[in-house]
Design an enzyme around this catalytic site. Structure first.
Site, PDB file in Angstrom:
ATOM      1  N   ASP A 216       4.752 -21.511  -9.304  1.00 17.00           N
ATOM      2  CA  ASP A 216       6.068 -20.902  -9.109  1.00 17.00           C
ATOM      3  C   ASP A 216       7.093 -21.462 -10.084  1.00 17.00           C
ATOM      4  O   ASP A 216       8.147 -21.985  -9.701  1.00 17.00           O
ATOM      5  CB  ASP A 216       6.542 -21.077  -7.659  1.00 17.00           C
ATOM      6  N   HIS A 249       3.992 -16.650  -7.554  1.00 18.90           N
ATOM      7  CA  HIS A 249       4.953 -15.935  -8.397  1.00 18.90           C
ATOM      8  C   HIS A 249       4.498 -15.851  -9.858  1.00 18.90           C
ATOM      9  O   HIS A 249       5.190 -15.222 -10.661  1.00 18.90           O
ATOM     10  CB  HIS A 249       6.327 -16.601  -8.318  1.00 18.90           C
ATOM     11  N   HIS A 300      -1.251 -24.438  -4.665  1.00 21.73           N
ATOM     12  CA  HIS A 300       0.121 -23.985  -4.494  1.00 21.73           C
ATOM     13  C   HIS A 300       0.460 -23.681  -3.040  1.00 21.73           C
ATOM     14  O   HIS A 300       1.466 -24.165  -2.507  1.00 21.73           O
ATOM     15  CB  HIS A 300       0.384 -22.743  -5.339  1.00 21.73           C
ATOM     16  N   GLU A 682      12.588  12.529 -14.134  1.00 20.76           N
ATOM     17  CA  GLU A 682      12.060  11.212 -13.772  1.00 20.76           C
ATOM     18  C   GLU A 682      12.702  10.708 -12.482  1.00 20.76           C
ATOM     19  O   GLU A 682      12.060  10.045 -11.662  1.00 20.76           O
ATOM     20  CB  GLU A 682      12.307  10.220 -14.915  1.00 20.76           C
ATOM     21  N   ASP A 711      24.896  12.596 -12.378  1.00 15.71           N
ATOM     22  CA  ASP A 711      24.838  12.849 -13.824  1.00 15.71           C
ATOM     23  C   ASP A 711      26.267  13.136 -14.275  1.00 15.71           C
ATOM     24  O   ASP A 711      26.674  14.281 -14.462  1.00 15.71           O
ATOM     25  CB  ASP A 711      23.907  14.027 -14.121  1.00 15.71           C
TER      26      ASP A 711
END
Length: 750
Positions: A216, A249, A300, A682, A711
């Site tokens: 991490d 992570h 970890h 999209e 928009d």
């Protein structure tokens, strides 16, 4: 005259005697006063400690809820990619590059970085390979001065690190015979100041000062790039004295949510994608464990009841690019058919707190909120019991915590879902299938996830870590068996923030070490590291990086952390407003706007599932009426949207508030050039993915209306960052304070 005493002298003596009598109270009165002062001080400190503890619980619960949301989103992506050939056109293709990315062959060439020119205007550090001490010193000085390493050097550093890591085993064996002490550090999470302070207090990595960093390194903090570059540089400089374990992570899917991906793209706009791809490869090659003198195991997260170090030493770790990426298992393999309807919408939930030494409780409740689900660890136990290498009681990614109904009732799991069937994620339902034998790659994946994600607990046994969403809870008996089986005496792990920077449990056989101070808030926790000599007795060193904390009293530090935690909790309440209001109104049939305190706490816990002391927190969250009932609408009066909302329906607006981070992740996948702009088409596709993830139907017409409304310049593209800012929860009091400050400033300088 003579020897007599004057009248004035006698009067003065008498007054002194009177004053002494007044100033000398009886011993009994003195003792009584001391007892009263002591009692008041103890009560004051007890109240302060209570505030500190519930503040900590709020921070930790919200953190783990976020991790669970990430696991849920990733499991949905994985399942969709494996099993759905089409989602409104080309859905899986959009995420295939994320989950199964193909590394650009250009990155595998020795000279790929040489094609990138370094302009004469570049004033940052310049390094050469093989690295020398002067190079690492140059990096240290540059990063202290807020300078950025050029993309060419970053790519070359990552390429050299990748070559070195390919030669390393899965489990590193480290010895104290060649050095006086070994230093072990926990999570850093992009806190460069913590790393620099460790180096200042303990010494820079060298042959005489060896280090083990336990995963991490990145995410959450703002200096993840600098932290990981320094660690890799010292790894290249001292490969025998600097060791890095992989954390949960060090995972490119986790990096999407928690900041590392965004940080890389902001600092390296031109070559960011290449750097991220190379980081992904390097992360997958990091060793997963370190053993010191054959006696101390360092991982970890933790272990499970089926963790096998011999098996872990033989796997191909680089194949597990992400622990959040489920092994491929097609619908044909699982034989999903009509049996999928038998166990629909049944999910195990767990209200236990994570944390190393707390009691673990679990209960089955019906699902109130339909969301995507994951493999249930408990129900998949039978499917892997035939293999000694797979986690029978800790099938790596488990069902998340979900809101229960307001009147919990036992879930009839036995007649609906026998123990010899497997539950698999199928959008928002659970499908029962015959248990197939787990293939080799699935066994490897499960073992790695347990190593990276698990947490210790006080009771014996091994159970699903449903609060976090992945790994398992392992008890003292699991620890003892693993240590005995492999001839070990101590397990050192990280993965959990601790207020003092470290914690011992399981009779001293498990140590948690965490090195990122001020993790949740300024002054919230200390960082720590461990030093081990040849006698293998751990010694702890604590610190706290702070420019302001030292000037604050204990009360001021607690108040600051408490305020930050309560703000985060209020944002949670606002994001779940409709569910909470529906729950309150079930008890408020007469629409009075009031419920009892017990009903208020029941609704909050059933919806949020954070396992918090709601009665204690009530004065900070809601107002009481004169009759002692809770005015439940007061829970939301201090919060509002971050900007004027687009024209959307209330239900859609709340969905945006609640799942803002998930939407941003999906958007970042679609926005391949990270320009911050996407086309309206999209944008529609983002919503198709998102509605499939939630398992809810969102009207296409409403999405089209929303797209047109945001928009602003009518050019066919949407500034998604600006759009998301409108759905950030802010506190009205903060807005008033900001406006007041601006007014004061303008009056002062007008």
């Amino acid at each position: 005259m003579g020897c007599g005493t004057s009248v004035a002298t006698e009067t003065h003596v008498k007054s002194l005697q009177t004053d002494e009598a007044v100033k000398a109270p009886s011993p009994a009165l003195t003792m009584k006063a001391a007892v009263l002062i002591q009692r008041w001080f103890r009560r004051y400190m007890a109240r302060l400690e209570m505030r500190r503890r519930y503040t900590w619980n709020i921070f930790q619960s919200i953190e783990y809820a976020g991790e669970q949301d990430q696991l849920q989103l990733s499991s949905f992506f994985s399942f969709m990619l494996d099993n759905l050939t089409q989602l409104s056109g080309n859905g899986p293709d959009l995420i295939s590059q994320l989950l199964d990315p193909v590394v650009d062959p250009w990155l595998d060439k020795d000279t790929c970085y040489n094609l990138i020119p370094i302009p004469e205007s570049y004033t940052g550090p310049r390094i050469s390979f093989p690295l020398s001490v002067s190079d690492t010193n140059s990096l240290l000085s540059a990063f202290k001065e807020q300078q950025t390493l050029h993309a060419r050097y970053v790519l070359q550093l990552l390429y050299e690190t990748k070559k070195l890591l390919k030669q390393m085993p899965n489990i590193i064996n480290f010895s104290t015979s060649y050095t006086k002490e070994i230093t072990i550090c926990g999570d850093l999470h992009g806190r460069l100041d913590d790393l620099l302070l460790i180096f200042y207090k303990n010494g820079l990595p060298s042959g005489e000062t060896p280090y083990v960093f336990n995963g991490d390194f990145v995410d959450r903090g703002k200096k993840s790039v600098e932290v990981v570059i320094l660690l890799f540089a010292y790894l290249l400089l001292y490969p025998d004295n600097m060791h890095l374990n992989r954390g949960n992570h060090e995972d490119h899917i986790m990096n999407l949510r928690y900041g590392f991906t965004k940080e890389v793209m902001q600092k390296y706009k031109t070559h960011g994608r290449e750097i991220l791809q190379l980081f992904q490869d390097v992360f997958s090659l990091l060793p997963i464990a370190t053993v010191i003198d054959g006696k101390i195991l360092i991982v970890h997260g933790g272990i499970s009841d089926q963790t096998d170090l011999d098996f872990l030493s033989t796997i191909e770790r680089h194949k597990v690019k992400s622990a959040l990426r489920f092994p491929r298992r097609s619908l044909d393999q699982l034989d999903i058919g009509h049996s999928g309807k038998q166990a629909k919408r049944m999910r195990s939930t767990d209200s236990s707190r994570p944390g190393s030494c707390r009691r673990h409780k679990s209960q089955l409740t019906p699902n109130q909120r339909k969301r995507g689900c994951k493999l249930s660890r408990q129900d998949s136990a039978a499917s892997v019991s035939s293999s000694s290498s797979s986690s029978s009681s800790s099938s790596s990614l488990c069902s998340p915590r979900t809101p229960s109904s307001l009147s919990p009732r036992p879930c009839p799991s036995s007649p609906c879902t026998p123990y010899n069937v497997l539950r698999v994620p199928f959008l928002d339902s659970l499908s029962s299938v015959p248990p197939p034998a787990p293939p080799q790659h699935e066994q490897e994946w499960k073992q790695i996830v347990d190593i990276l994600w698990s947490d210790p607990k006080t009771p014996d046994g091994c159970s699903p870590n449903t609060f976090r969403g992945g790994g398992c809870y392992f008890g003292p008996d699991v620890t003892r068996r693993l240590l005995l089986r492999h001839g070990l005496q101590l397990l050192i792990r990280s993965h959990e923030c601790k207020q003092e920077g470290y914690e011992l449990c399981h009779g001293g056989q498990v140590i948690t070490i965490f090195s990122a101070s001020n993790y949740y808030e300024e002054g919230s926790n200390r960082g720590a590291y461990i030093k081990l000599g040849r006698e293998l007795v751990p010694r702890f060193y604590q610190y706290q990086v702070s420019r302001t904390t030292r000037k604050l009293t204990l009360t001021q530090r607690v108040r600051a952390a408490e305020g930050s935690a309560l703000r985060a909790l209020k944002e949670k309440l606002f994001a779940h407003r409709s569910e909470l209001m529906a729950g309150f109104q079930q008890f408020d049939q007469n629409h009075t706007g009031h419920v009892s305190v017990s009903e208020w706490t029941q609704v909050l816990e059933s919806v949020l599932r954070l396992d918090l002391p709601w009665r204690t927190l009530r004065p900070h969250l809601a107002s009481l009426s004169p009759d002692g009932s809770v005015e439940y609408q007061s829970c939301f009066q201090d919060m509002g949207p971050g900007a004027p909302l687009p024209q959307v329906t209330p239900n859609l607006a709340e969905t945006l508030f609640r799942y803002r981070t998930d939407i941003e992740i999906i958007f970042n996948i679609i926005d391949k050039d990270h320009s911050g702009l996407i086309s309206i088409e999209e944008f529609r596709h983002t919503w198709r993915l998102f509605s499939a993830h939630l398992g809810v139907t969102i009207d296409d017409r409403a999405i089209d209306d929303l797209a047109r409304s945001i928009d602003f310049n009518k050019d066919g593209s949407i500034d998604f960052t600006e759009f998301l800012e409108a759905f950030r929860v802010v506190h009205k009091l903060d807005i008033k304070d900001q406006q007041l400050g601006e007014k004061t400033y303008s009056e002062k300088y007008s």
